[in-house]
Design a protein around this motif. Sequence first.
Motif, PDB file in Angstrom:
ATOM      1  N   ASP B 183       0.694  -1.467   0.083  1.00 30.36           N
ATOM      2  CA  ASP B 183      -0.110   0.427   0.015  1.00 30.36           C
ATOM      3  C   ASP B 183       0.736   1.269  -0.258  1.00 30.36           C
ATOM      4  O   ASP B 183       1.046   2.548  -0.815  1.00 30.36           O
ATOM      5  N   ALA B 184       1.779   1.230   1.161  1.00 29.32           N
ATOM      6  CA  ALA B 184       2.974   2.174   1.257  1.00 29.32           C
ATOM      7  C   ALA B 184       3.476   2.391  -0.022  1.00 29.32           C
ATOM      8  O   ALA B 184       3.502   3.874  -0.871  1.00 29.32           O
ATOM      9  N   LEU B 185       3.972   1.547  -0.653  1.00 29.41           N
ATOM     10  CA  LEU B 185       4.892   1.750  -1.861  1.00 29.41           C
ATOM     11  C   LEU B 185       3.467   1.768  -3.172  1.00 29.41           C
ATOM     12  O   LEU B 185       4.371   3.016  -4.234  1.00 29.41           O
ATOM     13  N   LYS B 186       2.644   1.955  -3.400  1.00 27.84           N
ATOM     14  CA  LYS B 186       2.256   1.987  -4.275  1.00 27.84           C
ATOM     15  C   LYS B 186       1.120   3.948  -3.892  1.00 27.84           C
ATOM     16  O   LYS B 186       1.530   4.564  -5.856  1.00 27.84           O
ATOM     17  N   ALA B 187       1.144   3.991  -2.805  1.00 27.89           N
ATOM     18  CA  ALA B 187       0.790   5.376  -2.863  1.00 27.89           C
ATOM     19  C   ALA B 187       1.851   6.179  -3.724  1.00 27.89           C
ATOM     20  O   ALA B 187       1.875   7.367  -3.557  1.00 27.89           O
ATOM     21  N   VAL B 188       3.087   5.909  -3.470  1.00 29.82           N
ATOM     22  CA  VAL B 188       3.807   7.275  -4.038  1.00 29.82           C
ATOM     23  C   VAL B 188       4.679   6.536  -5.242  1.00 29.82           C
ATOM     24  O   VAL B 188       5.833   6.796  -5.923  1.00 29.82           O
ATOM     25  N   ALA B 189       3.824   5.557  -6.111  1.00 27.70           N
ATOM     26  CA  ALA B 189       3.876   5.136  -7.681  1.00 27.70           C
ATOM     27  C   ALA B 189       5.861   4.503  -7.743  1.00 27.70           C
ATOM     28  O   ALA B 189       6.088   4.428  -8.062  1.00 27.70           O
ATOM     29  N   ILE B 190       5.169   3.945  -6.486  1.00 28.18           N
ATOM     30  CA  ILE B 190       6.909   2.226  -7.023  1.00 28.18           C
ATOM     31  C   ILE B 190       6.787   1.835  -7.095  1.00 28.18           C
ATOM     32  O   ILE B 190       5.463   0.563  -6.948  1.00 28.18           O
ATOM     33  N   PRO B 191       7.402   1.508  -8.842  1.00 25.97           N
ATOM     34  CA  PRO B 191       6.719   0.069  -9.243  1.00 25.97           C
ATOM     35  C   PRO B 191       6.852  -1.169  -8.310  1.00 25.97           C
ATOM     36  O   PRO B 191       8.142  -1.276  -7.480  1.00 25.97           O
ATOM     37  N   ILE B 192       6.420  -1.782  -8.277  1.00 30.04           N
ATOM     38  CA  ILE B 192       6.477  -3.776  -7.082  1.00 30.04           C
ATOM     39  C   ILE B 192       6.815  -4.987  -8.320  1.00 30.04           C
ATOM     40  O   ILE B 192       5.618  -5.122  -9.187  1.00 30.04           O
ATOM     41  N   TYR B 193       8.159  -5.072  -7.647  1.00 27.82           N
ATOM     42  CA  TYR B 193       8.470  -6.426  -9.176  1.00 27.82           C
ATOM     43  C   TYR B 193       8.293  -7.221  -8.420  1.00 27.82           C
ATOM     44  O   TYR B 193       9.266  -7.195  -7.423  1.00 27.82           O
ATOM     45  N   ALA B 194       7.593  -8.165  -8.266  1.00 32.84           N
ATOM     46  CA  ALA B 194       7.499  -9.202  -8.238  1.00 32.84           C
ATOM     47  C   ALA B 194       8.714 -11.055  -8.613  1.00 32.84           C
ATOM     48  O   ALA B 194       8.235 -11.012  -9.771  1.00 32.84           O
ATOM     49  N   THR B 195       9.597 -11.405  -8.173  1.00 35.77           N
ATOM     50  CA  THR B 195      10.139 -12.551  -8.865  1.00 35.77           C
ATOM     51  C   THR B 195       8.947 -13.956  -8.991  1.00 35.77           C
ATOM     52  O   THR B 195       8.549 -13.951  -8.080  1.00 35.77           O
ATOM     53  N   ALA B 196       9.242 -14.440  -9.958  1.00 33.34           N
ATOM     54  CA  ALA B 196       8.724 -15.490 -10.148  1.00 33.34           C
ATOM     55  C   ALA B 196       8.853 -16.562 -11.569  1.00 33.34           C
ATOM     56  O   ALA B 196       9.308 -15.431 -12.538  1.00 33.34           O
ATOM     57  N   LEU B 197       8.417 -17.110 -11.692  1.00 40.67           N
ATOM     58  CA  LEU B 197       8.044 -17.798 -12.674  1.00 40.67           C
ATOM     59  C   LEU B 197       7.445 -18.986 -14.173  1.00 40.67           C
ATOM     60  O   LEU B 197       7.395 -19.106 -14.658  1.00 40.67           O
ATOM     61  N   HIS B 198       6.164 -17.580 -13.323  1.00 40.27           N
ATOM     62  CA  HIS B 198       5.578 -18.492 -14.029  1.00 40.27           C
ATOM     63  C   HIS B 198       4.624 -17.486 -15.534  1.00 40.27           C
ATOM     64  O   HIS B 198       5.725 -16.477 -16.244  1.00 40.27           O
ATOM     65  N   GLN B 199       4.242 -17.538 -16.099  1.00 40.41           N
ATOM     66  CA  GLN B 199       3.708 -17.253 -17.574  1.00 40.41           C
ATOM     67  C   GLN B 199       3.211 -14.891 -17.893  1.00 40.41           C
ATOM     68  O   GLN B 199       4.207 -14.904 -18.892  1.00 40.41           O
ATOM     69  N   THR B 200       3.534 -14.778 -16.903  1.00 38.35           N
ATOM     70  CA  THR B 200       3.557 -13.572 -17.140  1.00 38.35           C
ATOM     71  C   THR B 200       4.344 -12.862 -17.357  1.00 38.35           C
ATOM     72  O   THR B 200       4.129 -11.505 -16.710  1.00 38.35           O
ATOM     73  N   ALA B 201       5.584 -13.317 -16.429  1.00 37.86           N
ATOM     74  CA  ALA B 201       6.635 -12.845 -15.895  1.00 37.86           C
ATOM     75  C   ALA B 201       7.349 -12.249 -16.829  1.00 37.86           C
ATOM     76  O   ALA B 201       7.927 -12.328 -18.138  1.00 37.86           O
ATOM     77  N   ILE B 202       8.289 -11.110 -16.914  1.00 33.97           N
ATOM     78  CA  ILE B 202       9.335 -10.906 -18.079  1.00 33.97           C
ATOM     79  C   ILE B 202      10.688 -11.196 -17.943  1.00 33.97           C
ATOM     80  O   ILE B 202      10.707 -10.720 -16.592  1.00 33.97           O
ATOM     81  N   GLU B 203      11.553 -10.963 -18.460  1.00 32.23           N
ATOM     82  CA  GLU B 203      12.576 -11.177 -18.109  1.00 32.23           C
ATOM     83  C   GLU B 203      13.259  -9.684 -17.696  1.00 32.23           C
ATOM     84  O   GLU B 203      12.507  -8.552 -18.360  1.00 32.23           O
ATOM     85  N   TYR B 204      14.041  -9.509 -16.832  1.00 31.22           N
ATOM     86  CA  TYR B 204      14.640  -8.473 -15.870  1.00 31.22           C
ATOM     87  C   TYR B 204      15.261  -7.470 -16.561  1.00 31.22           C
ATOM     88  O   TYR B 204      15.109  -5.988 -16.786  1.00 31.22           O
ATOM     89  N   GLN B 205      15.776  -8.105 -17.927  1.00 33.07           N
ATOM     90  CA  GLN B 205      16.627  -7.298 -18.398  1.00 33.07           C
ATOM     91  C   GLN B 205      15.510  -6.099 -18.877  1.00 33.07           C
ATOM     92  O   GLN B 205      16.461  -5.220 -19.611  1.00 33.07           O
ATOM     93  N   SER B 206      14.509  -6.493 -19.143  1.00 32.23           N
ATOM     94  CA  SER B 206      13.907  -5.743 -20.132  1.00 32.23           C
ATOM     95  C   SER B 206      13.152  -4.129 -20.020  1.00 32.23           C
ATOM     96  O   SER B 206      12.770  -3.257 -20.115  1.00 32.23           O
ATOM     97  N   ILE B 207      13.461  -4.112 -17.873  1.00 36.05           N
ATOM     98  CA  ILE B 207      13.199  -3.028 -17.249  1.00 36.05           C
ATOM     99  C   ILE B 207      14.286  -1.699 -17.776  1.00 36.05           C
ATOM    100  O   ILE B 207      15.292  -1.822 -17.515  1.00 36.05           O
ATOM    101  N   THR B 208      12.973  -0.649 -18.283  1.00 37.33           N
ATOM    102  CA  THR B 208      14.348   0.511 -18.664  1.00 37.33           C
ATOM    103  C   THR B 208      14.468   1.811 -17.539  1.00 37.33           C
ATOM    104  O   THR B 208      15.347   2.175 -17.529  1.00 37.33           O
TER     105      THR B 208
END
Lengths: 262, 262
Positions: B183-208
């Motif tokens: 809640d606190a992180l979302k309130a100040v628009a800090i993006p939350i990245y959760a590590t996962a192996l499932h289908q919707t996960a993206i490669e971390y290198q693609s974050i710019t």
Amino acid sequence: MVEHEIIQSRQNTKIKLWRKLLTAKGRKQQGHFLIEGTHLVEEALKYAQRFVELLVTPEYLESSEWSLLAKYLPVNLRPVLVAADVLKSLSATETHQGVIAVLDLPKKIESWQPNGSKYLLLDSVQDPGNLGTMIRTADAAGFDGVLLGQGTVDVYNDKVLRATQGSIWHLEVISISLDKAYDALKAVAIPIYATALHQTAIEYQSITETSKAAIVMGNEGAGVAQKWIELADQAIYIPMPGQAESLNVAVAAGILMFKFAS
Amino acid sequence: MVEHEIIQSRQNTKIKLWRKLLTAKGRKQQGHFLIEGTHLVEEALKYAQRFVELLVTPEYLESSEWSLLAKYLPVNLRPVLVAADVLKSLSATETHQGVIAVLDLPKKIESWQPNGSKYLLLDSVQDPGNLGTMIRTADAAGFDGVLLGQGTVDVYNDKVLRATQGSIWHLEVISISLDKAYDALKAVAIPIYATALHQTAIEYQSITETSKAAIVMGNEGAGVAQKWIELADQAIYIPMPGQAESLNVAVAAGILMFKFAS
């Protein structure tokens, strides 16, 4: 296929002999080492095939883990039955899971040549957990081998093996003098990057050619010895914007190896 | 400035009380915790200033380490002299170096707001070495804090503290429910990245965009709980070209945090 006799005593001659494999001295004398637990034994069966003995409890033979292993079992490997409390005396952990294997130590390497393009070189790494974790990470990053220089902790130590999670059989892991390793890598023009903090080191991010690399990591306290930094093609470092004085060696190795992973 | 009386007995009332601080239960009951060794005590003196007692052996007072500490000593902190073998009974290691401090546990956090832009969030991390190493790495990477969700191992465990190498006082380290943290992180628009192996996960290198991030790491066996993956802004993963099934959580956290370090 399974022997029906169950070893019931910790004083059994074979048990006493195998128990000595819990020490580096015993491993060297007998030329064997121990692994324990379903996952490590499964990986060894899949990749290593240097089994001397496979020891299981009678209970383990009834478990689903056993069915998992059985399909990889070579026909000439007959499991030896050992009572649970006797097997425990061969285990380095509280929970041996019911399965321990005796494997052949690999032969001493006289000469070595790289078959791949990415290697991790270790100079006097002392912590078993760090060594095992670096082997696991090298495997994950698609590295071709981990070369263990003089003064590095014995890789057949149970803590190292457990920390590798089986990765030790997925890539080349050998003990070799760093002199020989440097010569062999230079002969095929694989650039050697030694981690260092001194003036001539460059930021690791500035390396653009990532298709081949030999990364040298050093002792937890002292880092890479000056000699190996000087003989390397390039000294590199990881810039740290925070206040920590250093990184854990396995974390630093992970950051560097994944630079070259893609 | 130094008391001349030396505590000579392990049965001394204070010693018995402090010895209980070696357990999580004792720490909770008394609201204090122990640290040992020159480096940790020095970092605590420089950064934390929540000293209840400073215990030293008579020999330590003669050492060069003591001169190192003495310059950071607040005037109202009078060292208590304890005989070496008595001090040993308060130590979690074989080598206490001659100095142990009793510190105040920080107050419970009722509400929390980010003052920075980069955070590491932990969901049920169990291994003390992994937790300590991640705090050290977060510090090195210039992160602003490490938020310890429910089910994470007690950070005032001596193994955690030693693995942090003092970094625990260089950045914010707090226990907080992940609900409140999200809640606190979302309130100040800090993006939350959760590590996962499932289908919707993206490669971390693609974050710019790397100027702000909250990275969520999970339990050594189970990973991040599905709930926290779904509530995150983005699921991410580290592509592994090799055969290892996974990375050590502290290594993975290091690779991800250093993506955002510059």
